[in-house]
Design a protein around this motif. Structure first.
Motif, mmCIF file in Angstrom:
data_model
loop_
_atom_site.group_PDB
_atom_site.id
_atom_site.type_symbol
_atom_site.label_atom_id
_atom_site.label_comp_id
_atom_site.label_asym_id
_atom_site.label_seq_id
_atom_site.Cartn_x
_atom_site.Cartn_y
_atom_site.Cartn_z
ATOM 1 N N VAL A 168 36.848 46.011 18.080
ATOM 2 C CA VAL A 168 36.411 44.685 18.818
ATOM 3 C C VAL A 168 35.309 44.911 19.785
ATOM 4 O O VAL A 168 34.806 45.768 20.044
ATOM 5 N N TYR A 169 34.667 43.637 19.824
ATOM 6 C CA TYR A 169 33.481 43.580 20.749
ATOM 7 C C TYR A 169 34.273 42.779 22.008
ATOM 8 O O TYR A 169 34.620 42.024 22.135
ATOM 9 N N GLY A 170 34.466 43.709 23.038
ATOM 10 C CA GLY A 170 34.996 43.423 24.464
ATOM 11 C C GLY A 170 33.792 43.198 25.394
ATOM 12 O O GLY A 170 32.650 43.341 25.102
ATOM 13 N N PRO A 171 34.404 42.745 26.522
ATOM 14 C CA PRO A 171 33.439 42.471 27.553
ATOM 15 C C PRO A 171 32.991 43.733 28.330
ATOM 16 O O PRO A 171 33.661 44.797 28.336
ATOM 17 N N ALA A 172 31.519 43.761 28.690
ATOM 18 C CA ALA A 172 30.903 44.749 29.205
ATOM 19 C C ALA A 172 31.039 44.407 30.867
ATOM 20 O O ALA A 172 30.324 43.483 31.420
ATOM 21 N N LEU A 173 32.148 44.951 31.631
ATOM 22 C CA LEU A 173 32.391 44.671 32.931
ATOM 23 C C LEU A 173 32.144 45.742 33.980
ATOM 24 O O LEU A 173 32.376 46.936 33.467
ATOM 25 N N ASP A 174 31.803 45.757 35.074
ATOM 26 C CA ASP A 174 31.286 46.758 36.234
ATOM 27 C C ASP A 174 32.741 47.414 36.394
ATOM 28 O O ASP A 174 33.562 46.498 37.273
ATOM 29 N N ARG A 175 33.084 48.466 36.161
ATOM 30 C CA ARG A 175 34.436 49.249 36.555
ATOM 31 C C ARG A 175 34.519 49.182 38.123
ATOM 32 O O ARG A 175 35.740 49.108 38.632
ATOM 33 N N ASN A 176 33.549 49.434 38.591
ATOM 34 C CA ASN A 176 33.345 49.605 40.374
ATOM 35 C C ASN A 176 33.929 48.539 40.935
ATOM 36 O O ASN A 176 34.179 48.486 42.057
ATOM 37 N N ALA A 177 33.626 47.118 40.225
ATOM 38 C CA ALA A 177 34.003 46.007 40.937
ATOM 39 C C ALA A 177 35.313 45.454 40.769
ATOM 40 O O ALA A 177 35.767 44.424 41.124
ATOM 41 N N VAL A 178 35.927 46.232 39.960
ATOM 42 C CA VAL A 178 37.538 45.946 39.467
ATOM 43 C C VAL A 178 38.655 46.835 40.783
ATOM 44 O O VAL A 178 38.342 48.057 40.879
ATOM 45 N N ASP A 179 39.280 46.085 41.205
ATOM 46 C CA ASP A 179 40.116 46.632 42.088
ATOM 47 C C ASP A 179 41.150 47.874 41.284
ATOM 48 O O ASP A 179 41.669 47.396 40.180
ATOM 49 N N PRO A 180 41.002 49.078 41.710
ATOM 50 C CA PRO A 180 41.958 50.263 40.985
ATOM 51 C C PRO A 180 43.382 49.788 40.975
ATOM 52 O O PRO A 180 43.828 50.105 39.848
ATOM 53 N N ALA A 181 43.860 48.903 41.674
ATOM 54 C CA ALA A 181 45.340 48.386 41.533
ATOM 55 C C ALA A 181 45.531 47.624 40.531
ATOM 56 O O ALA A 181 46.923 47.610 39.874
ATOM 57 N N LEU A 182 44.623 46.904 39.900
ATOM 58 C CA LEU A 182 44.729 46.365 38.678
ATOM 59 C C LEU A 182 44.683 47.127 37.524
ATOM 60 O O LEU A 182 44.848 46.320 36.196
ATOM 61 N N PHE A 183 44.254 48.193 37.192
ATOM 62 C CA PHE A 183 43.957 48.807 36.283
ATOM 63 C C PHE A 183 45.198 48.776 35.131
ATOM 64 O O PHE A 183 45.068 48.975 34.084
ATOM 65 N N ASP A 184 46.505 49.033 35.997
ATOM 66 C CA ASP A 184 47.696 49.074 34.853
ATOM 67 C C ASP A 184 48.188 48.040 34.701
ATOM 68 O O ASP A 184 49.443 47.969 34.391
ATOM 69 N N THR A 185 47.751 46.668 34.976
ATOM 70 C CA THR A 185 48.387 45.509 35.154
ATOM 71 C C THR A 185 48.116 44.982 33.638
ATOM 72 O O THR A 185 47.046 45.218 33.228
ATOM 73 N N PRO A 186 49.017 44.191 33.074
ATOM 74 C CA PRO A 186 48.525 43.764 31.791
ATOM 75 C C PRO A 186 47.691 42.217 31.894
ATOM 76 O O PRO A 186 47.795 41.617 33.043
ATOM 77 N N CYS A 187 46.767 42.232 30.986
ATOM 78 C CA CYS A 187 46.261 41.035 30.635
ATOM 79 C C CYS A 187 46.396 40.362 29.213
ATOM 80 O O CYS A 187 46.528 41.134 28.336
ATOM 81 N N GLN A 188 46.045 38.976 29.065
ATOM 82 C CA GLN A 188 46.209 38.513 27.674
ATOM 83 C C GLN A 188 45.050 38.328 27.016
ATOM 84 O O GLN A 188 43.937 37.866 27.783
ATOM 85 N N VAL A 189 44.784 38.533 25.819
ATOM 86 C CA VAL A 189 43.634 38.509 25.098
ATOM 87 C C VAL A 189 43.992 37.827 23.896
ATOM 88 O O VAL A 189 44.958 38.040 23.110
ATOM 89 N N VAL A 190 42.604 37.506 23.315
ATOM 90 C CA VAL A 190 42.509 36.659 21.968
ATOM 91 C C VAL A 190 41.463 37.556 21.224
ATOM 92 O O VAL A 190 40.431 37.485 21.677
#
Length: 773
Positions: free
Chosen positions: A156-178
């Motif tokens: 798939v073509y996913g979003p290109a996001l800055d990993r450094n700007a994401v809280d590491p505590a969120l890495f293992d949390t789920p999110c919903q995608v379509v």
């Protein structure tokens, strides 16, 4: 009785509604570097120049998940069905600045000719068979972790996001995608420069906080509409944008609409609030593969659009008008069947709201009886009360019906229901029994104290001219231990105590010396009287009164006891009723009958009666609505007013009972009833002919109908039919077309376009002045 479900009617509430282009946060989410450099004026001094200090700061905002409480409303309502073919579904969010806290797309596309800023959120509408992962349009999403989303997927073509700007505590949390096919996404999303038209900020209306000003821009003059209900904020700050103002956020909501119309035929649709952050504007990269685009779905819901012949709000509400038979708004009664030939006395009982039932006596015999619940089509006479104020059992509430020779069991049933509900709640039963025992113990202690004080008074020696009476004259029999103790107090010991503690009979006098004791007859042989100030009720009394107050609103009472015959409330009907106060009293008497002793609990019952009087109004009337409006419009607005139409009737209880029944209790019988779509019914779209009814944007006249319209649904340049069969509004071209009529020479802003696309909620007004209820 009048109805006015007109497209030009104002919003159902009387509070002004204002539209704003956007609400920009004080600082956008992202990664910031803060540098602090300090230098003294005299550079030759030691330590005059300090090394700069740098600090990396991450400003975080919602990105992968959305708090469900932030979703204020959606339209159409979740799982609803109706003729939505001319409407643009939308979602209302509580954080007003949320859609502008991030940037959409990776290239930051922005039209410099427009002041409005594009949101990073978009609302996409998908029909059945369009999403490979959700062919039935049930709102199904896939769950992935934030880490997997950031790592990407080759399929798939996913979003290109800055990993450094994401809280590491969120890495293992789920999110919903379509996963959306690229060609479908290109057909549904507008041009990046037109994306700003699909989001705006709304203030005022029913959502406004109490006392909040409808216009919140600090430098904008109020611009009320012709009816004082619609306005837009055309003022801009120096950079051409609405500045972030704290007052605006008090009653502001962000509104995001979709550019796609649901189909005119019957079909299910799934709406997804998706994130555009980190994506490339469609159509995206030109590649030979057919990989879909993976979007983060922050919220989703489903609804069904059906043809206009289906049951929409106007059609459903219109059934309650006169002349629609059993669907009309009528009193709650079991009407006799036409041509049944019932005797007059039986027909009269049915007209009074009584239902024939089988009565099983204590001996096991079956007999005919009449039952009436708390909801009656008439004002019930007062129920005579026994001398001590409360009914001891249900048998005393069996009333004889002389015309038929049978019993009326309604009040007896109410008593038994109240007792059963009290026994079914162990917390209430324990609290009530403890309250009664505390009351009895308190009164027993007071009686014992009174008796002891009286005994002391009668056993005290009387003082005569020659001094106290002889001791032998006081006792006629052998002294008891109490009398011996009293005899001790009457002697020198009492004099010594009196000299030590002062004279009880004279609180202000100086203590007498030990050598000169006062005469025994002047002493008080009992404690000073207690204070007459009322004592606050105990926690058990307050808790018991609160439980009884909830029961007084018929909370927990089985529905069969309220409506004994289903023919009294047929499908798609509205019934008005009076509340029988005697039935409520019998219900509460049954609940309070646990461990009751009339002679010993009089004070406790009186205390509960006083606390109940302070628990709010007693229901006197109400309505039952059984209709598809209840599940289809969960926040349906029902306003009850008096004959003048200005004084609202107090709503004591409002609660859905089951899937399609709504119960409302009032403090009085209303004379006028208004049923309208909820506030999210202030939706956007075109009328039944596919036209946009133009409204004025002139200062002081914002929202006034201009008596002309622009055809949108029939103009292929404004409404584009995609290869997939979707009808998508060309939002940018529509803004230019409408500006030619309402604002020549200037482009429309998102707030001004929202004013043009507003469709006021439909409403039905029922008037009962002068009718017999």
């Amino acid at each position: 009785m009048t109805t006015h479900p007109t497209e030009r009617s104002a919003p159902a509430d009387d509070t002004p509604v204002s539209f704003h282009d956007h609400l920009l946060p004080g600082i956008e989410a992202g990664r910031y570097r803060i540098t602090v450099d300090q230098q003294l004026p005299a550079e030759d001094l030691p330590g005059a120049r300090l090394d700069p200090v740098e600090q990396i700061v991450n400003v975080r905002a919602a990105q992968f998940r959305l708090d469900p409480s932030w979703v204020h409303a959606v339209y159409p309502a979740a799982h609803s069905q109706g003729p939505f073919g001319g409407l643009l579904p939308h979602i209302t969010l509580n954080p007003a600045a949320l859609p502008w806290e991030r940037e959409p797309f990776t290239s930051g596309v922005q039209n410099p000719a427009r002041d409005a800023r594009a949101p990073w959120l978009a609302l996409l509408l998908f029909g059945e068979g369009e999403l490979p992962g959700d062919p039935n349009a049930l709102g199904t999403t896939a769950s992935v972790t934030v880490r997997a989303l950031l790592d990407g997927d080759a399929a798939v073509y996913g979003p290109a996001l800055d990993r450094n700007a994401v809280d590491p505590a969120l890495f293992d949390t789920p999110c919903q995608v379509v996963d959306v096919p690229r060609d479908l996404l290109a057909q549904l999303l507008p041009e990046p420069s037109d994306l700003a038209f699909l989001a705006h900020v709304r203030t005022g209306g029913e959502d406004a906080a109490p006392g909040a000003a409808p216009d919140a821009s600090p430098d904008a003059a109020p611009a009320e509409g012709h009816d004082g209900r619609l306005s837009h904020d055309g003022q801009r700050s120096q950079d051409g944008r609405l500045s972030h103002d704290g007052r605006l956020t008090q009653d502001a909501h962000a509104v995001i609409t979709t550019a796609r119309f649901p189909g005119t035929g019957r079909g299910r649709y799934a709406a997804h609030l998706v994130s555009l952050e980190g994506h490339v504007p469609p159509p995206g990269p030109q590649a030979a593969d057919d990989k879909p685009v993976r979007l983060v779905s922050l919220h989703s819901w489903t609804f069904t659009s059906c043809p206009a012949s289906g049951d929409g709000f106007g059609r459903l509400a219109g059934r309650f008008t006169p002349g629609n038979g059993e669907h009309s708004a009528a009193p709650l009664r079991p009407a006799p069947t036409a041509g049944s030939g019932l005797p007059d006395e039986l027909a009269t009982l049915l007209e009074q709201g009584m239902v024939p039932m089988t009565h099983i006596t204590e001996s096991g015999e079956r007999a005919l009886a009449w039952y009436s619940g708390p909801f009656l089509p008439r004002v019930a006479p007062g129920l005579p009360r026994p001398e001590h104020g409360h009914f001891p059992d249900a048998d005393g509430l069996l009333l004889h019906e002389p015309r038929t020779g049978t019993f009326a069991t309604g009040y007896a049933c109410a008593w038994n229901v109240g007792r059963a509900l009290a026994l079914a709640d162990p917390g209430f039963a324990t609290t009530l029994v403890r309250l009664r025992h505390q009351g009895r113990l308190r009164r027993a202690t007071e009686r014992q104290y009174t008796t002891y004080r009286r005994q002391l008074f009668h056993s005290a020696p009387s003082a005569g001219p020659s001094g106290p009476a002889p001791r032998a004259a006081v006792r006629a029999a052998a002294p008891t231990p109490r009398e011996q103790f009293e005899e001790l107090l009457r002697g020198d010991a009492l004099s010594a105590l009196a000299a030590s503690f002062g004279t009880p009979g004279d609180d202000d006098a100086e203590p007498r010396p030990r050598t000169a004791p006062a005469a025994p007859a002047t002493y008080r042989l009992h404690a000073p009287p207690r204070s007459a100030a009322p004592q606050p009720p105990s926690s058990d009394a307050r808790e018991t009164a609160a439980w009884l107050a909830r029961l007084r609103t018929l909370s927990g009472v089985p529905f069969d006891c309220l409506v004994p015959d289903q023919r009294m409330l047929p499908p798609e009907s509205l019934r008005l009723f009076h509340v029988d106060r005697g039935w409520l009293d019998a219900l509460l008497d049954g609940a309070r009958s646990l461990d009751r002793h009339p002679a010993a609990d009089t004070a406790t019952d009186a205390e509960l009666d006083g606390l109940l009087d302070d628990q709010g109004s007693v229901p006197a009337a109400g309505l039952l609505l059984r209709s598809a409006l209840v599940p289809g419009w969960p926040t349906l607005r029902v306003e009850a007013r008096t004959a003048s139409g200005t004084v609202p009737v107090k709503v004591i209880r409002r609660e859905p009972l089951g899937g399609d029944v709504l119960l409302m209790l009032f403090d009085r019988m209303p004379d006028r009833l208004t049923i309208s779509e909820p506030h999210q019914g202030l939706h956007f779209g075109v009328d039944d002919q596919g036209n946009v009814a133009l409204r004025s944007l002139a200062p002081g006249e914002v929202g006034r109908p201009l008596e002309r319209s622009v055809p949108v649904g029939t103009d292929p340049a404004l409404t584009v039919t995609t290869p997939a069969g979707a009808r998508v509004l060309d939002i940018g071209r529509l803004a230019v077309r409408l500006a030619e009529d309402v604002k020549p020479g200037s482009p429309l802003s998102p707030a001004e376009l929202a004013v043009q696309l507003v469709r006021a909620p439909e409403q039905l007004t029922l008037s009962f002045e002068g009718t017999t209820r």
